[in-house]
Design a protein around this motif. Structure first.
Motif, PDB file in Angstrom:
ATOM      1  N   UNK B  31      42.989  39.714  41.787  1.00  0.00           N
ATOM      2  CA  UNK B  31      41.685  39.993  41.180  1.00  0.00           C
ATOM      3  C   UNK B  31      40.669  40.391  42.246  1.00  0.00           C
ATOM      4  N   UNK B  32      39.929  41.453  41.968  1.00  0.00           N
ATOM      5  CA  UNK B  32      38.809  41.835  42.811  1.00  0.00           C
ATOM      6  C   UNK B  32      37.633  42.216  41.929  1.00  0.00           C
ATOM      7  N   UNK B  33      36.433  42.081  42.471  1.00  0.00           N
ATOM      8  CA  UNK B  33      35.253  42.361  41.663  1.00  0.00           C
ATOM      9  C   UNK B  33      34.073  42.736  42.541  1.00  0.00           C
ATOM     10  N   UNK B  35      29.795  42.287  42.540  1.00  0.00           N
ATOM     11  CA  UNK B  35      28.607  41.669  41.970  1.00  0.00           C
ATOM     12  C   UNK B  35      27.374  42.273  42.635  1.00  0.00           C
ATOM     13  N   UNK B  90      27.948  42.281  46.520  1.00  0.00           N
ATOM     14  CA  UNK B  90      29.019  41.449  47.049  1.00  0.00           C
ATOM     15  C   UNK B  90      30.344  41.821  46.389  1.00  0.00           C
ATOM     16  N   UNK B  94      40.118  36.948  44.238  1.00  0.00           N
ATOM     17  CA  UNK B  94      40.791  35.675  44.041  1.00  0.00           C
ATOM     18  C   UNK B  94      42.195  35.931  43.540  1.00  0.00           C
ATOM     19  N   UNK B 101      41.474  29.696  41.099  1.00  0.00           N
ATOM     20  CA  UNK B 101      40.160  30.032  40.591  1.00  0.00           C
ATOM     21  C   UNK B 101      39.121  30.284  41.669  1.00  0.00           C
ATOM     22  N   UNK B 102      39.385  29.873  42.886  1.00  0.00           N
ATOM     23  CA  UNK B 102      38.397  30.039  43.943  1.00  0.00           C
ATOM     24  C   UNK B 102      38.150  31.506  44.211  1.00  0.00           C
ATOM     25  N   UNK B 103      36.889  31.894  44.176  1.00  0.00           N
ATOM     26  CA  UNK B 103      36.482  33.264  44.456  1.00  0.00           C
ATOM     27  C   UNK B 103      36.007  33.337  45.894  1.00  0.00           C
ATOM     28  N   UNK B 104      36.510  34.309  46.629  1.00  0.00           N
ATOM     29  CA  UNK B 104      36.112  34.529  48.010  1.00  0.00           C
ATOM     30  C   UNK B 104      35.215  35.765  48.062  1.00  0.00           C
ATOM     31  N   UNK B 105      34.070  35.630  48.721  1.00  0.00           N
ATOM     32  CA  UNK B 105      33.098  36.708  48.793  1.00  0.00           C
ATOM     33  C   UNK B 105      33.090  37.371  50.157  1.00  0.00           C
ATOM     34  N   UNK B 106      32.762  38.673  50.152  1.00  0.00           N
ATOM     35  CA  UNK B 106      32.456  39.351  51.387  1.00  0.00           C
ATOM     36  C   UNK B 106      31.066  38.965  51.857  1.00  0.00           C
TER      37      UNK B 106
END
Lengths: 112, 114
Positions: B31-33, B35, B90, B94, B101-106
């Motif tokens: 998964x990538x997103x 924001x 951003x 994950x 479930x942990x989302x990692x941000x740039x």
């Protein structure tokens, strides 16, 4: 759509004080996450909660997943200047692989 | 330990210009997103992808395009920049499944449209 109400919006506290912030929603969430964002950086995960009623600590931080699954709180004990930043709660829904809702954030200011 | 890498860090655009924000992750996350973060509004989902070749709209997709040709990369394109797109962007990733479930941000990309 789903919304998270995070409060307070900002807090000005003295070093050594305890801090409490919370998030509430009209929706049920499967997972609650708490993030901290330092100035000029991306959010970093502090605590993840996966079960209703779960209470989890990470150093001076403690977070709980509400029994109703519609709320969560984060406590910081004995605050220090490096606790300054924006704290975000995030809820993940039980359906939809990537449906994560973020609160608007709590800005924490700590005076030494 | 690269994690999620975004470029550029800062960008100023003129209204009507187009540009691409790059995002790459080396954690083999499905998964990538993307924001955007605006004062008092938290993080709002623009577009997301659950795997290579699959993208979908988030909460605020208008004015943005994405593609996911590889697992590692998820660029965000601004087609014709508008002042309303001035924001901090951003990229996040994950693993798929309930255990990831942990989302990692740039680290974020600060965009100003004048």
């Amino acid at each position: 759509g789903q919304q998270l109400n995070q409060s307070p919006q900002s807090m000005f506290i003295q070093e050594g004080e305890d801090v409490s912030m919370n998030c509430t929603s009209s929706s049920i969430f499967n997972t609650w996450l708490w993030y901290k964002q330092d100035p000029g950086e991306g959010p970093v995960l502090l605590i993840a909660l996966y079960k209703a009623g779960e209470l989890t600590s990470n150093g001076r931080l403690t977070a709980q997943f509400g029994i109703t699954r519609k709320d969560s709180f984060l406590n910081i004990s004995a605050s220090i200047p490096s606790d300054v930043g924006i704290y975000f709660c995030a809820g993940q829904l039980s359906t939809g692989g990537f449906k994560t809702i973020f609160g608007a954030g709590t800005r924490l200011f700590v005076k030494a | 330990n690269a994690g999620v890498t975004q470029t550029p860090k800062f960008q100023v655009l003129k209204t009507g210009q187009s540009m691409t924000l790059q995002c790459a992750q080396d954690m083999n996350h499905e998964y990538m997103s993307w924001y955007r973060q605006d004062p008092g509004m938290g993080l709002r989902l623009i577009h997301y992808s659950v795997g290579a070749g699959i993208t979908d709209q988030g909460e605020v997709p208008n004015g943005y395009n994405v593609s996911r040709s590889t697992t590692e990369d998820f660029p965000l394109r601004l087609l014709s920049a508008a002042p309303s797109q001035t924001s901090v962007y951003f990229c996040a990733s994950r693993k798929s499944g309930s255990s990831g479930n942990t989302i990692y941000f740039g680290e974020g990309s600060w965009l100003t449209v004048v």
